[in-house]
Design a protein around this motif. Sequence first.
Motif, PDB file in Angstrom:
ATOM      1  N   PRO A   1       0.814  -1.227   0.000  1.00  0.00           N
ATOM      2  CA  PRO A   1       0.000   0.000   0.000  1.00  0.00           C
ATOM      3  C   PRO A   1       0.849   1.279   0.000  1.00  0.00           C
ATOM      4  N   ILE A   2       1.979   1.276   0.730  1.00  0.00           N
ATOM      5  CA  ILE A   2       2.861   2.449   0.727  1.00  0.00           C
ATOM      6  C   ILE A   2       3.463   2.650  -0.663  1.00  0.00           C
ATOM      7  N   ALA A   3       3.868   1.553  -1.261  1.00  0.00           N
ATOM      8  CA  ALA A   3       4.421   1.621  -2.624  1.00  0.00           C
ATOM      9  C   ALA A   3       3.383   2.153  -3.609  1.00  0.00           C
ATOM     10  N   GLU A   4       2.128   1.762  -3.387  1.00  0.00           N
ATOM     11  CA  GLU A   4       1.052   2.215  -4.281  1.00  0.00           C
ATOM     12  C   GLU A   4       0.780   3.702  -4.101  1.00  0.00           C
ATOM     13  N   GLU A   5       0.747   4.137  -2.840  1.00  0.00           N
ATOM     14  CA  GLU A   5       0.448   5.543  -2.572  1.00  0.00           C
ATOM     15  C   GLU A   5       1.550   6.476  -3.067  1.00  0.00           C
ATOM     16  N   THR A   6       2.785   5.995  -3.052  1.00  0.00           N
ATOM     17  CA  THR A   6       3.918   6.850  -3.395  1.00  0.00           C
ATOM     18  C   THR A   6       4.318   6.738  -4.864  1.00  0.00           C
ATOM     19  N   GLY A   7       3.667   5.825  -5.586  1.00  0.00           N
ATOM     20  CA  GLY A   7       4.029   5.632  -6.988  1.00  0.00           C
ATOM     21  C   GLY A   7       5.253   4.745  -7.169  1.00  0.00           C
ATOM     22  N   LEU A   8       5.863   4.317  -6.052  1.00  0.00           N
ATOM     23  CA  LEU A   8       7.035   3.441  -6.150  1.00  0.00           C
ATOM     24  C   LEU A   8       6.666   2.094  -6.760  1.00  0.00           C
ATOM     25  N   ILE A   9       5.375   1.774  -6.727  1.00  0.00           N
ATOM     26  CA  ILE A   9       4.924   0.453  -7.189  1.00  0.00           C
ATOM     27  C   ILE A   9       5.255   0.216  -8.671  1.00  0.00           C
ATOM     28  N   ASN A  10       5.301   1.287  -9.456  1.00  0.00           N
ATOM     29  CA  ASN A  10       5.554   1.072 -10.888  1.00  0.00           C
ATOM     30  C   ASN A  10       6.949   0.500 -11.121  1.00  0.00           C
ATOM     31  N   GLY A  11       7.947   1.087 -10.469  1.00  0.00           N
ATOM     32  CA  GLY A  11       9.311   0.572 -10.594  1.00  0.00           C
ATOM     33  C   GLY A  11       9.465  -0.810  -9.979  1.00  0.00           C
ATOM     34  N   ILE A  12       8.867  -0.971  -8.798  1.00  0.00           N
ATOM     35  CA  ILE A  12       8.947  -2.265  -8.117  1.00  0.00           C
ATOM     36  C   ILE A  12       8.256  -3.338  -8.966  1.00  0.00           C
ATOM     37  N   GLY A  13       7.085  -2.988  -9.471  1.00  0.00           N
ATOM     38  CA  GLY A  13       6.310  -3.942 -10.267  1.00  0.00           C
ATOM     39  C   GLY A  13       7.041  -4.372 -11.532  1.00  0.00           C
ATOM     40  N   ARG A  14       7.759  -3.421 -12.142  1.00  0.00           N
ATOM     41  CA  ARG A  14       8.533  -3.756 -13.338  1.00  0.00           C
ATOM     42  C   ARG A  14       9.640  -4.744 -12.976  1.00  0.00           C
ATOM     43  N   TRP A  15      10.281  -4.500 -11.839  1.00  0.00           N
ATOM     44  CA  TRP A  15      11.338  -5.402 -11.376  1.00  0.00           C
ATOM     45  C   TRP A  15      10.763  -6.794 -11.102  1.00  0.00           C
TER      46      TRP A  15
END
Length: 292
Positions: free
Chosen positions: A78-92
């Motif tokens: 959820p933190i990754a989603e709120e901060t937009g970090l999820i896009n980079g993490i998700g690609r990895w």
Amino acid sequence: QAKHEGRNRYRVFEPNMKTQVEESMALEVELRRAVENMDFKLHYQPKFDMTTGEIVGAEALLRWWVGGKPVSPVTFIPIAEETGLINGIGRWVFETAAKQVQVWSTMFDLPDGFRISVNMSVQQLQDPDLLDTLSDFISKCNIQSELLEIEITESLFLERTEINLRNLAGIRELGPGIALDDFGTGYSSMGYLAQLPLTVLKIDKTFVDNVHQPQGSAIISAVVALAKGLGVEVIAEGVEQEDQAKKLIELGCVTAQGFYYSQPIPAEDLEVLLEQSLLRLAAPLEGTTGSS
Ligand code: C2E
Ligand code: MG
Ligand code: MG
Ligand code: MG
């Protein structure tokens, strides 16, 4: 005076709120640092054909440690989603799982339909660059994209934007399957369900927990029938006990993942299980065959 009073009244709630906010802010700082080096790991939870004990695929699940201690994805996603970090993490996550299954496809004679699935947040599905990124990677690394599957959740139903549908359709065209995760817990509308280019329905653990109650088994039978009608596969999540497995098979659901079969495990450990499954060195998992 009023200010003072207000502050006093507030203080009752303060300690808790403060720790929560502070904790999540501290985690965000840690998460940003982790993203710089992609300081994560994937574990894989195998999916089994419960009637044969054969491994038919696996789900990649993200793992993160802070100071040697694991942090649950339920906390940091959820933190990754709120901060937009999820896009980079998700690609990895996608790239790591894709390269891994590519390696496994050369090591093993994988069964037909074997797929590694990765979870994708709705934020990723709304990314207009998603398809370009995925297809560039797939062609650059020569990925057999039909070995992959994307797991999405019903929160998508709240965001019926055109970009979602276009991205989902595009993913199917690229080759990966699409599984609807935690099915039955969210916002499903039957009409919308039929519009999605799904290949798998994943029955949520809450229904597996209740499989011995009349309501639970009725829901599972209904989902099995729905999947058949839609021409998609069905898999049960969170199978923890042998009698749940038996009941699921009776109800027509033969594929499952859950702690009864295996926890999510490191890639090296999954290789051992895969080898056993493929070479059939081990007898089918105890209690899961109809033959005993
Ligand atoms: P999910 O996709 O529904 O994954 C299944 C979760 O159930 C996993 O928790 C798994 O460890 C757990 N599980 C599997 N079998 C059993 C069982 O028999 N009993 C119990 N009690 N639990 C079982 P995990 O790994 O903590 O992940 C939690 C959620 O975090 C996932 O739910 C998914 O929504 C999210 N997540 C994990 N990795 C990623 C990722 O790479 N990207 C995104 N966007 N979300 C992720
Ligand atoms: Mg999942
Ligand atoms: Mg799930
Ligand atoms: Mg879930």
